[in-house]
Write a protein that holds these residues in place. Sequence first.
Motif, PDB file in Angstrom:
ATOM      1  N   GLY A  22       0.811  -1.215   0.000  1.00 14.17           N
ATOM      2  CA  GLY A  22       0.000   0.000   0.000  1.00 14.17           C
ATOM      3  C   GLY A  22       0.846   1.269   0.000  1.00 14.17           C
ATOM      4  N   SER A  23       1.983   1.240   0.684  1.00 13.36           N
ATOM      5  CA  SER A  23       2.836   2.427   0.730  1.00 13.36           C
ATOM      6  C   SER A  23       3.310   2.794  -0.670  1.00 13.36           C
ATOM      7  N   ASP A  56      -7.378   5.353  -0.545  1.00 11.94           N
ATOM      8  CA  ASP A  56      -6.524   4.334   0.058  1.00 11.94           C
ATOM      9  C   ASP A  56      -7.425   3.250   0.652  1.00 11.94           C
ATOM     10  N   ASP A  96      -4.389  -3.766  -1.209  1.00 12.28           N
ATOM     11  CA  ASP A  96      -3.288  -4.680  -0.893  1.00 12.28           C
ATOM     12  C   ASP A  96      -3.754  -6.132  -0.938  1.00 12.28           C
ATOM     13  N   HIS A 105      -1.977  -8.461  -0.296  1.00 13.83           N
ATOM     14  CA  HIS A 105      -1.345  -9.167   0.839  1.00 13.83           C
ATOM     15  C   HIS A 105      -2.070  -8.899   2.165  1.00 13.83           C
ATOM     16  N   LYS A 106      -3.166  -8.183   2.124  1.00 16.52           N
ATOM     17  CA  LYS A 106      -3.986  -8.067   3.332  1.00 16.52           C
ATOM     18  C   LYS A 106      -5.251  -8.936   3.176  1.00 16.52           C
TER      19      LYS A 106
HETATM   20  C1  LIG Z   1      -1.497  -1.257   5.398  1.00 15.89           C
HETATM   21  C2  LIG Z   1      -1.960   0.015   4.893  1.00 15.89           C
HETATM   22  C3  LIG Z   1      -1.109   0.842   4.144  1.00 15.89           C
HETATM   23  C4  LIG Z   1       0.342   0.510   3.907  1.00 15.89           C
HETATM   24  O1  LIG Z   1       0.465  -0.617   3.106  1.00 15.89           O
HETATM   25  P1  LIG Z   1       1.805  -1.504   3.112  1.00 15.89           P
HETATM   26  O2  LIG Z   1       1.388  -2.668   2.301  1.00 15.89           O
HETATM   27  O3  LIG Z   1       2.082  -1.823   4.544  1.00 15.89           O
HETATM   28  O4  LIG Z   1       2.879  -0.702   2.487  1.00 15.89           O
HETATM   29  C5  LIG Z   1      -1.614   2.019   3.653  1.00 15.89           C
HETATM   30  N1  LIG Z   1      -2.894   2.367   3.886  1.00 15.89           N
HETATM   31  C6  LIG Z   1      -3.735   1.611   4.614  1.00 15.89           C
HETATM   32  C7  LIG Z   1      -5.135   2.064   4.827  1.00 15.89           C
HETATM   33  C8  LIG Z   1      -3.292   0.402   5.143  1.00 15.89           C
HETATM   34  O5  LIG Z   1      -4.133  -0.358   5.848  1.00 15.89           O
END
Ligand SMILES: *Cc1c(COP(=O)(O)O)cnc(C)c1O
Length: 492
Positions: A144-145, A258, A287, A289-290
Amino acid sequence: MNPLAVDREVMRAMGHRTVDLLVELLADADRPPLRRASAEEMAARLPFGAPEAPQDFEALLAQLQRDVLPFMSNSAHPGYMAFVPTCGTFPAALGDFVASALSIYVGSWMEGPGPSRIELVVHDWCKDWIGYPSEAAGVLVSGGSAANLTALACARETLLGPMDDHATLYVSDQAHASVARAARVLGFRADQVRVLPSDADQRLQPETVATAIRADAAAGHRPLAVVGAAGATNTGAIDPLDALAAVCRQHGVWLHVDAAYGGFAALTERGRRALAGLELADSVTMDPHKWLYQPLECGSLLVRQGHLLQRAFAIEQDYLSDAAGHDGELNFGDLGLQLSRGFRALKVWLSVSHFGVAAYRTAIDNALDLAELARQRIADDDRLEAIAPGELGITCFRRRVEAGEDEAARVNAALVAAYEASGRGLVSSTRLDGRYAVRLCVLNHTTRAEDVEAAVDFFASAPVDRPPPNAGGARSPHMMDVAAGWLRPASA
Ligand SMILES: *Cc1c(COP(=O)(O)O)cnc(C)c1O
């Protein structure tokens, strides 16, 4: 004589041994959610210094098992509800293994039409899930970053070109820290970022944004982009996306949403309803991966007018002219920062195809049910209080303490630490409007009702007089307040 060659039978044996080790670990229900260790202990186990002589692979696996793998979080543990869990699946891991073993490059069509097509297929799925049009484009990144950074770079290149002192960014006080970092890296000074107050439910209201944009425009600034959240990391709050999109459209401002952790809730009916308006954003971070149960690392950025991504990033390079694409032949190396980029799409394609989308929908629905169960149980228990409404798998609450905020924070931090020490699970904490909150994030496909009940019941009934062995230790490193110090001066 190639000193790095491995014989066919040896390869097989090494592979089998590695898979055996992994299956043992993955099937071990006693692996704790987290095992901490000090820098001293790790230095003693794993000294510096590159080994000049070869070491036996079997011995290295044994060392891995003894000195490395026990010392980490196990975020697939059914009781792991801290931060944002990343709970993969075995077929997805095998996808990474294939991508890695063959060192598959997905930077140019010429060098990988097969893998490039698979990445296109994965982006097509994601577009479909969030209601994006076919002309949207996607790029897989580390997380996400990176996706947020890529999105804001695309917004700036599209609307402005080179950075200037007037460009202004709008984020909520609930925005993820990676947005602050992206802004900093792109050259926004703190006074070019407006950190706008969210409402009582942690949502960024369109009137707040419109007022700030109007004031800035009148003062000669150039309002560039608004970053909304669809699943804010603190509480799961979803900003009113429809209304934010309308404000942005009216003022010629880019809307980036986001949805890093929350976006895949769109696979479910209620998630899709909750995320209404996501399809109106100019770009979206999600993401895999989440909440799509992919192993680290896999982030995705989608841009609604897809050609803008290529326009923002493509650079002609003489030594790559052989790899220039023909019609429909997309060079993913032109859509973001990475030229050498691996085959992240393979794990997504392999696992989602293997289980079927319906299985993911069910897993995500189950997680939403379990978060609902937590909320209900908290509401029904006088010893607990909800600290935020809670959405998309996240629940913020705490043990009721009638002795002021400091004492409430101390008691609840001690309970968070005690829960970790119990080995039953792991939760983290945050602060909302200055109030300490225990934060449950239920996303794992491994989590069951009994795990959620055990966590909530622990916070309701555990004795509170223990000193915290690790007070505050479970604070999330990715929460917004880490970066808030950098951003705060910009807020009105
Ligand atoms: C986890 C997250 C991020 C960052 O993502 P990474 O995969 O850790 O780089 C950014 N925004 C939100 C809302 C997140 O939950």
